[in-house]
Write an enzyme that holds these catalytic residues in place. Sequence first.
Site, PDB file in Angstrom:
ATOM      1  N   SER A 119     -10.229  48.809  10.287  1.00 47.96           N
ATOM      2  CA  SER A 119     -10.469  47.736   9.308  1.00 47.96           C
ATOM      3  C   SER A 119     -11.120  46.585  10.045  1.00 47.96           C
ATOM      4  O   SER A 119     -11.040  46.505  11.281  1.00 47.96           O
ATOM      5  CB  SER A 119      -9.126  47.267   8.737  1.00 47.96           C
ATOM      6  OG  SER A 119      -9.282  46.077   7.978  1.00 47.96           O
ATOM      7  N   TYR A 171      -0.403  43.317   9.348  1.00 43.42           N
ATOM      8  CA  TYR A 171      -1.481  44.298   9.172  1.00 43.42           C
ATOM      9  C   TYR A 171      -2.503  44.208  10.300  1.00 43.42           C
ATOM     10  O   TYR A 171      -2.898  45.239  10.856  1.00 43.42           O
ATOM     11  CB  TYR A 171      -2.148  44.071   7.811  1.00 43.42           C
ATOM     12  CG  TYR A 171      -3.201  45.096   7.451  1.00 43.42           C
ATOM     13  CD1 TYR A 171      -2.902  46.462   7.390  1.00 43.42           C
ATOM     14  CD2 TYR A 171      -4.505  44.709   7.152  1.00 43.42           C
ATOM     15  CE1 TYR A 171      -3.871  47.399   7.036  1.00 43.42           C
ATOM     16  CE2 TYR A 171      -5.474  45.637   6.797  1.00 43.42           C
ATOM     17  CZ  TYR A 171      -5.155  46.982   6.743  1.00 43.42           C
ATOM     18  OH  TYR A 171      -6.120  47.914   6.396  1.00 43.42           O
TER      19      TYR A 171
HETATM   20  P1  NAP Z   1      -5.031  53.639  -0.813  1.00 43.36           P
HETATM   21  O1  NAP Z   1      -5.821  54.012  -2.015  1.00 43.36           O
HETATM   22  O2  NAP Z   1      -3.724  52.946  -0.999  1.00 43.36           O
HETATM   23  O3  NAP Z   1      -4.831  54.947   0.067  1.00 43.36           O
HETATM   24  C1  NAP Z   1      -3.883  55.033   1.111  1.00 43.36           C
HETATM   25  C2  NAP Z   1      -3.604  56.486   1.390  1.00 43.36           C
HETATM   26  O4  NAP Z   1      -2.695  56.575   2.488  1.00 43.36           O
HETATM   27  C3  NAP Z   1      -2.949  57.192   0.205  1.00 43.36           C
HETATM   28  O5  NAP Z   1      -3.539  58.451   0.035  1.00 43.36           O
HETATM   29  C4  NAP Z   1      -1.491  57.343   0.631  1.00 43.36           C
HETATM   30  O6  NAP Z   1      -0.946  58.539   0.073  1.00 43.36           O
HETATM   31  C5  NAP Z   1      -1.665  57.497   2.146  1.00 43.36           C
HETATM   32  N1  NAP Z   1      -0.430  57.230   2.869  1.00 43.36           N
HETATM   33  C6  NAP Z   1       0.300  56.089   2.917  1.00 43.36           C
HETATM   34  N2  NAP Z   1       1.397  56.268   3.655  1.00 43.36           N
HETATM   35  C7  NAP Z   1       1.377  57.566   4.080  1.00 43.36           C
HETATM   36  C8  NAP Z   1       2.241  58.368   4.860  1.00 43.36           C
HETATM   37  N3  NAP Z   1       3.381  57.877   5.374  1.00 43.36           N
HETATM   38  N4  NAP Z   1       1.900  59.656   5.088  1.00 43.36           N
HETATM   39  C9  NAP Z   1       0.767  60.167   4.577  1.00 43.36           C
HETATM   40  N5  NAP Z   1      -0.107  59.465   3.830  1.00 43.36           N
HETATM   41  C10 NAP Z   1       0.209  58.180   3.583  1.00 43.36           C
HETATM   42  O7  NAP Z   1      -5.896  52.656   0.130  1.00 43.36           O
HETATM   43  P2  NAP Z   1      -7.287  52.875   0.894  1.00 43.36           P
HETATM   44  O8  NAP Z   1      -8.005  51.594   0.801  1.00 43.36           O
HETATM   45  O9  NAP Z   1      -7.981  54.112   0.486  1.00 43.36           O
HETATM   46  O10 NAP Z   1      -6.761  53.001   2.402  1.00 43.36           O
HETATM   47  C11 NAP Z   1      -7.180  54.015   3.284  1.00 43.36           C
HETATM   48  C12 NAP Z   1      -7.281  53.447   4.694  1.00 43.36           C
HETATM   49  O11 NAP Z   1      -8.306  52.462   4.719  1.00 43.36           O
HETATM   50  C13 NAP Z   1      -6.016  52.748   5.204  1.00 43.36           C
HETATM   51  O12 NAP Z   1      -5.807  53.077   6.558  1.00 43.36           O
HETATM   52  C14 NAP Z   1      -6.367  51.266   5.057  1.00 43.36           C
HETATM   53  O13 NAP Z   1      -5.631  50.475   5.971  1.00 43.36           O
HETATM   54  C15 NAP Z   1      -7.852  51.306   5.377  1.00 43.36           C
HETATM   55  N6  NAP Z   1      -8.649  50.174   4.909  1.00 43.36           N
HETATM   56  C16 NAP Z   1      -8.659  49.809   3.599  1.00 43.36           C
HETATM   57  C17 NAP Z   1      -9.416  48.724   3.193  1.00 43.36           C
HETATM   58  C18 NAP Z   1      -9.470  48.245   1.758  1.00 43.36           C
HETATM   59  O14 NAP Z   1      -9.890  47.096   1.522  1.00 43.36           O
HETATM   60  N7  NAP Z   1      -9.105  49.048   0.795  1.00 43.36           N
HETATM   61  C19 NAP Z   1     -10.186  48.022   4.129  1.00 43.36           C
HETATM   62  C20 NAP Z   1     -10.154  48.426   5.464  1.00 43.36           C
HETATM   63  C21 NAP Z   1      -9.389  49.511   5.838  1.00 43.36           C
HETATM   64  P3  NAP Z   1       0.565  58.751  -0.410  1.00 43.36           P
HETATM   65  O15 NAP Z   1       1.060  57.427  -0.920  1.00 43.36           O
HETATM   66  O16 NAP Z   1       0.436  59.813  -1.459  1.00 43.36           O
HETATM   67  O17 NAP Z   1       1.292  59.236   0.811  1.00 43.36           O
END
Ligand code: NAP
Length: 259
Positions: free
Chosen positions: A146, A159
């Site tokens: 991120s 975070y």
């Molecule tokens: P999201 O839609 O909330 O997706 C998060 C994913 O992580 C879900 O599929 C969730 O699945 C999974 N997860 C959470 N805890 C887990 C666990 N203990 N074991 C296995 N899977 C787990 O959010 P997203 O934005 O796509 O996030 C994906 C990645 O991108 C993350 O690492 C986040 O920090 C990063 N990111 C996001 C942003 C943003 O603005 N959205 C920006 C920079 C980086 P389950 O709940 O089904 O387990």
Amino acid sequence: MSTDTEPAANPALTDPDSRIAVVTGASSGIGEAAARALAAQGYHVVVGARRVDRITALADEIGGTGRQLDVTDEQSVTDFVAGLDRVHVLVNNAGGAKGLDPVTTANFDDWRWMWETNVLGSLRVTKALLPALEASGDGLIISITSIAALEAYDNGAGYTSAKHAQAITHRTLRYELLGKPIRLTEIAPGMVETDFSLVRFDGDQERADAVYQGLTPLSAEDVAEVIGFVASRPPHVNLDQIVLKPRDQASARRNIKTG
Ligand code: NAP
């Protein structure tokens, strides 16, 4: 498709001609879009997350393999990687944020969740799959960190510290694996409209929606396209670090709303 508990249930997993990609956190957002993008490139994609119904539906759709996965649980990771002897691409995507509190009132449960998932979870899956990545002869580890791995911002230390730690572990591995047939790419997105804010604000939809109002954020597909680009480079090309943000966001602290 198969949602299996037994190793190597899907013949594609052991077919020497198939290229295998593993995506963690594929039940929503960036991971789900990445799984679709990699499947469209011909990868057999193994998708994992805790919400197994979503994983099963996605595996059905893309002709991949769905397995339940909790990256914070050692046994779950062991079961998830069973029978995966050759893996070409690992996307360490499972993660997220909980809360937005100043350090002075830090919530230890939230901090623990963020460190367990983003830092130790990515480490656990990476360790478990390193032999399979090397055995493929052309392995690639993509870590979704991120801009929080590059900056600090008020109320974000739980975070940002977790994402910094995840990123440093990834960058260290880039040094430690030099000479082995494994590439490493860190992708550091800015604001992406997914369930990220909904999870961060504990299901408060109004508060989550407000984050993205008044600007145009990235979509999960925008990030997935970059993941697909990285995974389609030839084996001698290592894209070390990619930072992508919406045009409307200059940094974690500055966007067109904040000025
Ligand atoms: P999201 O839609 O909330 O997706 C998060 C994913 O992580 C879900 O599929 C969730 O699945 C999974 N997860 C959470 N805890 C887990 C666990 N203990 N074991 C296995 N899977 C787990 O959010 P997203 O934005 O796509 O996030 C994906 C990645 O991108 C993350 O690492 C986040 O920090 C990063 N990111 C996001 C942003 C943003 O603005 N959205 C920006 C920079 C980086 P389950 O709940 O089904 O387990």
